[in-house]
Design a protein around this motif. Structure first.
Motif, PDB file in Angstrom:
ATOM      1  N   ALA A   1      17.420  -7.399  -9.535  1.00 40.56           N
ATOM      2  CA  ALA A   1      18.410  -7.995  -8.634  1.00 40.56           C
ATOM      3  C   ALA A   1      17.979  -9.370  -8.146  1.00 40.56           C
ATOM      4  CB  ALA A   1      18.674  -7.077  -7.445  1.00 40.56           C
ATOM      5  N   MET A   2      16.806  -9.829  -8.568  1.00 44.22           N
ATOM      6  CA  MET A   2      16.323 -11.206  -8.356  1.00 44.22           C
ATOM      7  C   MET A   2      15.854 -11.485  -6.931  1.00 44.22           C
ATOM      8  SD  MET A   2      19.405 -13.036 -10.528  1.00 44.22           S
ATOM      9  CE  MET A   2      20.588 -12.480  -9.304  1.00 44.22           C
ATOM     10  N   VAL A   3      15.897 -10.490  -6.046  1.00 47.75           N
ATOM     11  CA  VAL A   3      15.464 -10.680  -4.660  1.00 47.75           C
ATOM     12  C   VAL A   3      13.954 -10.931  -4.667  1.00 47.75           C
ATOM     13  CG1 VAL A   3      15.264  -9.603  -2.402  1.00 47.75           C
ATOM     14  CG2 VAL A   3      17.326  -9.250  -3.789  1.00 47.75           C
ATOM     15  N   SER A   4      13.534 -12.054  -4.076  1.00 42.31           N
ATOM     16  CA  SER A   4      12.151 -12.526  -4.212  1.00 42.31           C
ATOM     17  C   SER A   4      11.553 -12.757  -2.829  1.00 42.31           C
ATOM     18  CB  SER A   4      12.118 -13.806  -5.045  1.00 42.31           C
ATOM     19  OG  SER A   4      12.660 -13.582  -6.335  1.00 42.31           O
ATOM     20  N   LEU A   5      10.870 -11.742  -2.314  1.00 45.54           N
ATOM     21  CA  LEU A   5      10.386 -11.743  -0.943  1.00 45.54           C
ATOM     22  C   LEU A   5       8.873 -11.600  -0.888  1.00 45.54           C
ATOM     23  CD1 LEU A   5      13.054  -9.280   0.505  1.00 45.54           C
ATOM     24  CD2 LEU A   5      13.104 -11.779   0.629  1.00 45.54           C
ATOM     25  N   ARG A   6       8.278 -12.260   0.097  1.00 48.13           N
ATOM     26  CA  ARG A   6       6.839 -12.138   0.332  1.00 48.13           C
ATOM     27  C   ARG A   6       6.549 -10.920   1.205  1.00 48.13           C
ATOM     28  NH1 ARG A   6       4.438 -18.257   1.325  1.00 48.13           N
ATOM     29  NH2 ARG A   6       5.589 -19.289  -0.361  1.00 48.13           N
ATOM     30  N   PHE A   7       5.371 -10.350   0.978  1.00 47.21           N
ATOM     31  CA  PHE A   7       4.888  -9.294   1.864  1.00 47.21           C
ATOM     32  C   PHE A   7       4.628  -9.855   3.263  1.00 47.21           C
ATOM     33  CE2 PHE A   7       2.868  -5.244   0.002  1.00 47.21           C
ATOM     34  CZ  PHE A   7       3.914  -5.074  -0.880  1.00 47.21           C
ATOM     35  N   ARG A   8       4.916  -9.062   4.262  1.00 51.65           N
ATOM     36  CA  ARG A   8       4.436  -9.379   5.606  1.00 51.65           C
ATOM     37  C   ARG A   8       2.907  -9.424   5.565  1.00 51.65           C
ATOM     38  NH1 ARG A   8       5.308  -5.408  10.914  1.00 51.65           N
ATOM     39  NH2 ARG A   8       3.721  -6.405  12.233  1.00 51.65           N
ATOM     40  N   PRO A   9       2.275 -10.451   6.148  1.00 50.35           N
ATOM     41  CA  PRO A   9       0.810 -10.571   6.036  1.00 50.35           C
ATOM     42  C   PRO A   9       0.050  -9.316   6.449  1.00 50.35           C
ATOM     43  CG  PRO A   9       1.702 -12.610   6.874  1.00 50.35           C
ATOM     44  CD  PRO A   9       2.859 -11.643   6.800  1.00 50.35           C
ATOM     45  N   GLU A  10       0.480  -8.655   7.528  1.00 50.61           N
ATOM     46  CA  GLU A  10      -0.241  -7.473   8.011  1.00 50.61           C
ATOM     47  C   GLU A  10      -0.230  -6.331   7.004  1.00 50.61           C
ATOM     48  OE1 GLU A  10       1.274  -9.569  11.757  1.00 50.61           O
ATOM     49  OE2 GLU A  10       1.943  -9.228   9.694  1.00 50.61           O
ATOM     50  N   TRP A  11       0.718  -6.320   6.081  1.00 51.50           N
ATOM     51  CA  TRP A  11       0.770  -5.224   5.113  1.00 51.50           C
ATOM     52  C   TRP A  11      -0.435  -5.202   4.197  1.00 51.50           C
ATOM     53  CZ3 TRP A  11       6.576  -6.035   3.498  1.00 51.50           C
ATOM     54  CH2 TRP A  11       7.395  -5.516   4.506  1.00 51.50           C
ATOM     55  N   PHE A  12      -1.074  -6.333   3.985  1.00 47.83           N
ATOM     56  CA  PHE A  12      -2.266  -6.338   3.132  1.00 47.83           C
ATOM     57  C   PHE A  12      -3.447  -5.633   3.801  1.00 47.83           C
ATOM     58  CE2 PHE A  12       0.161  -9.955   1.413  1.00 47.83           C
ATOM     59  CZ  PHE A  12       0.186  -9.601   0.077  1.00 47.83           C
ATOM     60  N   LYS A  13      -3.326  -5.387   5.102  1.00 48.90           N
ATOM     61  CA  LYS A  13      -4.350  -4.623   5.834  1.00 48.90           C
ATOM     62  C   LYS A  13      -3.635  -3.584   6.702  1.00 48.90           C
ATOM     63  CE  LYS A  13      -8.074  -6.775   4.371  1.00 48.90           C
ATOM     64  NZ  LYS A  13      -7.451  -7.269   3.140  1.00 48.90           N
ATOM     65  N   SER A  14      -2.737  -2.833   6.082  1.00 50.62           N
ATOM     66  CA  SER A  14      -1.886  -1.921   6.859  1.00 50.62           C
ATOM     67  C   SER A  14      -2.695  -0.806   7.526  1.00 50.62           C
ATOM     68  CB  SER A  14      -0.796  -1.314   5.966  1.00 50.62           C
ATOM     69  OG  SER A  14      -1.355  -0.531   4.929  1.00 50.62           O
ATOM     70  N   ARG A  15      -3.753  -0.355   6.888  1.00 52.84           N
ATOM     71  CA  ARG A  15      -4.583   0.693   7.511  1.00 52.84           C
ATOM     72  C   ARG A  15      -5.316   0.138   8.728  1.00 52.84           C
ATOM     73  NH1 ARG A  15      -4.751   5.624   8.706  1.00 52.84           N
ATOM     74  NH2 ARG A  15      -3.923   6.034   6.615  1.00 52.84           N
ATOM     75  N   SER A  16      -5.929  -1.014   8.580  1.00 50.84           N
ATOM     76  CA  SER A  16      -6.730  -1.584   9.663  1.00 50.84           C
ATOM     77  C   SER A  16      -5.868  -2.096  10.814  1.00 50.84           C
ATOM     78  CB  SER A  16      -7.587  -2.738   9.126  1.00 50.84           C
ATOM     79  OG  SER A  16      -8.472  -2.285   8.128  1.00 50.84           O
ATOM     80  N   LEU A  17      -4.745  -2.734  10.481  1.00 52.14           N
ATOM     81  CA  LEU A  17      -3.959  -3.420  11.505  1.00 52.14           C
ATOM     82  C   LEU A  17      -2.783  -2.611  12.027  1.00 52.14           C
ATOM     83  CD1 LEU A  17      -3.833  -7.023   9.971  1.00 52.14           C
ATOM     84  CD2 LEU A  17      -5.420  -6.118  11.698  1.00 52.14           C
ATOM     85  N   LEU A  18      -2.214  -1.743  11.179  1.00 45.45           N
ATOM     86  CA  LEU A  18      -0.997  -1.034  11.563  1.00 45.45           C
ATOM     87  C   LEU A  18      -1.163   0.478  11.585  1.00 45.45           C
ATOM     88  CD1 LEU A  18       1.507  -3.208   9.477  1.00 45.45           C
ATOM     89  CD2 LEU A  18       1.023  -3.376  11.936  1.00 45.45           C
TER      90      LEU A  18
END
Length: 548
Positions: free
Chosen positions: A120-137
């Motif tokens: 569907a061509m939707v091109s979105l960046r990850f929220r930065p905190e998701w790369f450390k979801s265990r530690s931060l969230l």
């Protein structure tokens, strides 16, 4: 010779199809099977196609294989939903679990370019905190990547695809202006915008990989609406028309209709090449490095089918995690009817979006997040939705289809949590190549259900706010496949490291959505391509240091 791309390989005799001209060809380097290439890549989608391009441009010899056909979109794609099912992976797969997955056009591609040919061509960046979801969230698993480094690769991919998007993006850290202007909103997108404004949350034009202005031989989008059935004008910036031509120009070879069945590994714990079926017979391509980029089902299937006496549980599987932690994304929707005509099929399906619930953590009773977008289903898909989600048939279905031009819909891409019980294993049944087919087991967890319930309630409010009537909920739909070969910092709890390199076999790499530790609440294609660009750069650096 037949030129049927579904039965006869096209990328042969030193040439490949020219995707920009009817009946056209471009010169292509060919490698001997007995000649060990630097990299053989299995799969040519968002991961494999991007990696093939960047490795070839870094000077490596590359052969990239795909089980599907090599299409020329201008001549091979039709404005016909049934005809275009040829783009989907519809080989036999067994699904089970409490919430068995639907497999096909919503999550699987079988063509040079992979699922990007019909995404569907939707091109979105990850929220930065998701790369450390265990530690931060407090949920999921941390990635071994830093968001700031990923931000640079996101920009590289956005420029390579000429993403059309807003001047400023409302959520997350500052980012450069998108390369191309955003597309004008259609009536379906305007309904999303009006609903967001009524509820006091932000919205924006969706960043999408279809051209809003000319680009070389590719024309801008003409808003015909067949995006998820294959773009016949080349406005869609799929891997087929972006990364693959660059790869060929840089010296890579593409082999279409080449089904890889097994990776060969020697007694030194090294991969030596791949066995693949093409043009009626099994063949073997030697390679110094093997990259698996078959996506979250075919990647673990290949690794498991490649088991040996030395690796009885399959290749790269000392952790026991190959095939585990499969993640899809929730894709539920709320639909309604407007008094005015909407004609939501006019234009790409998702022209407006809100990521409010990806970045807002207050007011949630669940971990993770979701975005939701405007929708534009084509007639056949809409009829199938009414049948499967509402049980309409006969006169009732015909009556509802008469409202087609007035339908408005909102649909989420929501984060589902990794669970080891959600997995890909091998069934006893075999396919046309004699290979064991995948068994796909999936069940929602309580957090998944809470996220879905929250999204359905919120989207219902949004449609009520724009005076939609006959509102109903599509409760069971999923999209996008990720996980099954996660990356990490510890070989005991991951399959590959941050560079997508196998812990067990140092010249075996995995580069696709299967390496995701968590899936986030956005479409994954941009992140997959960013990881592939990063992996190519890391390989170049390692080669310079003599570490390959």
């Amino acid at each position: 010779m037949s030129d049927d791309p579904g039965t006869t390989p096209r990328a042969v005799d030193g040439r490949a199809p020219d995707v920009f001209h009817f009946g056209g060809w471009v010169p292509m380097r060919q490698y001997r099977q007995s000649e060990p290439v630097d990299f053989v890549i299995v799969g040519t989608g968002a991961g494999g196609g991007t990696l093939a391009c960047r490795l070839a441009e870094h000077g490596f010899s590359v052969v990239a294989m795909d089980a599907g056909p090599y299409f020329r979109p201008l001549e091979d794609f039709a404005s016909d939903e049934s005809e275009q099912t040829k783009l989907y992976w519809t080989d036999d797969r067994i699904v089970d679990g409490a919430n068995p997955l639907q497999m096909g056009g919503n999550n699987s591609g079988k063509a040079v370019g992979g699922s990007t040919v019909h995404f569907a061509m939707v091109s979105l960046r990850f929220r930065p905190e998701w790369f450390k979801s265990r530690s931060l969230l407090g949920y999921g698993a941390d990635w071994p990547l830093d968001w700031r480094e990923m931000w640079r690769y996101y920009s590289e991919v956005e420029d390579a695809l000429k993403i059309a998007g807003p001047i400023t993006y409302p959520w997350g850290p500052h980012r450069p202006r998108y390369p191309y202007r955003a597309h004008e909103l259609n009536a379906a997108a305007r309904a999303l915008a009006d609903g967001c404004e009524a509820l006091g949350i932000q919205w924006t034009e969706t960043p999408i990989a279809t051209l809003s202005a000319p680009r070389g031989l590719a024309h801008p989008c003409v808003y015909r609406g067949f995006c998820t059935s294959g773009c016949s004008t080349n406005a869609k910036q799929s891997a087929l028309v972006t990364w693959i031509p660059r790869a060929i120009a840089a010296g890579a070879e593409i082999r279409d209709l080449a089904m890889v069945g097994r990776i060969e590994a020697d007694n030194s714990n090294l991969a030596t090449g791949v066995h693949y079926h093409r043009d009626g017979q099994w063949r073997f391509q030697r390679a110094r490095n093997v990259v698996v980029a078959g996506y979250a089902i075919e990647t673990p299937r290949l690794l498991l089918n490649s088991a040996t006496d030395r690796f009885p549980a399959g290749l790269a599987n000392s952790s026991g995690l190959v095939g585990k932690n499969l993640m899809v994304q929730s894709n539920q929707a709320v639909w309604g009817t407007m008094e005015r005509e909407v004609r939501s099929y006019k234009g790409p399906p998702s022209l407006a979006i809100t990521e409010h619930w990806n970045y807002e953590d207050k007011g949630k009773d669940f971990f993770g997040g979701y975005c939701y977008m405007s929708q534009g289903p084509l007639p056949q898909l809409w009829a199938n939705t009414l049948l499967s989600a509402r049980g309409l048939w006969g006169p009732h279905l015909i009556s509802e289809m008469e409202n087609y031009n007035h339908v408005v819909g909102l649909k989420i891409v929501g984060e589902m949590l990794p669970q080891e019980a959600n997995r890909v294993t091998l069934a006893d049944e075999t396919d046309q190549y004699g290979l064991r087919i995948p068994r796909i087991t999936y069940s929602w967890c309580d957090n998944d259900r809470r996220l879905i319930d929250h999204s359905l309630a919120f989207m219902t409010e949004a449609l009520e706010a724009v005076d939609a009537t006959d509102i109903w909920r599509q409760n069971d739909d999923t999209c996008h496949l990720n996980g099954t070969a996660r990356m990490g910092n510890d070989p005991l709890t991951s399959v590959v490291n941050a560079d997508c390199r196998s812990w067990d076999i140092r010249n075996l790499w995995i580069c696709d959505g299967s390496v995701f530790p968590t899936v986030g609440g956005v479409n994954p294609s941009l992140t997959i391509q960013a990881i592939a660009c990063r992996t190519a750069d890391r390989i170049k650096t390692m080669a310079r240091r003599g570490e390959l």
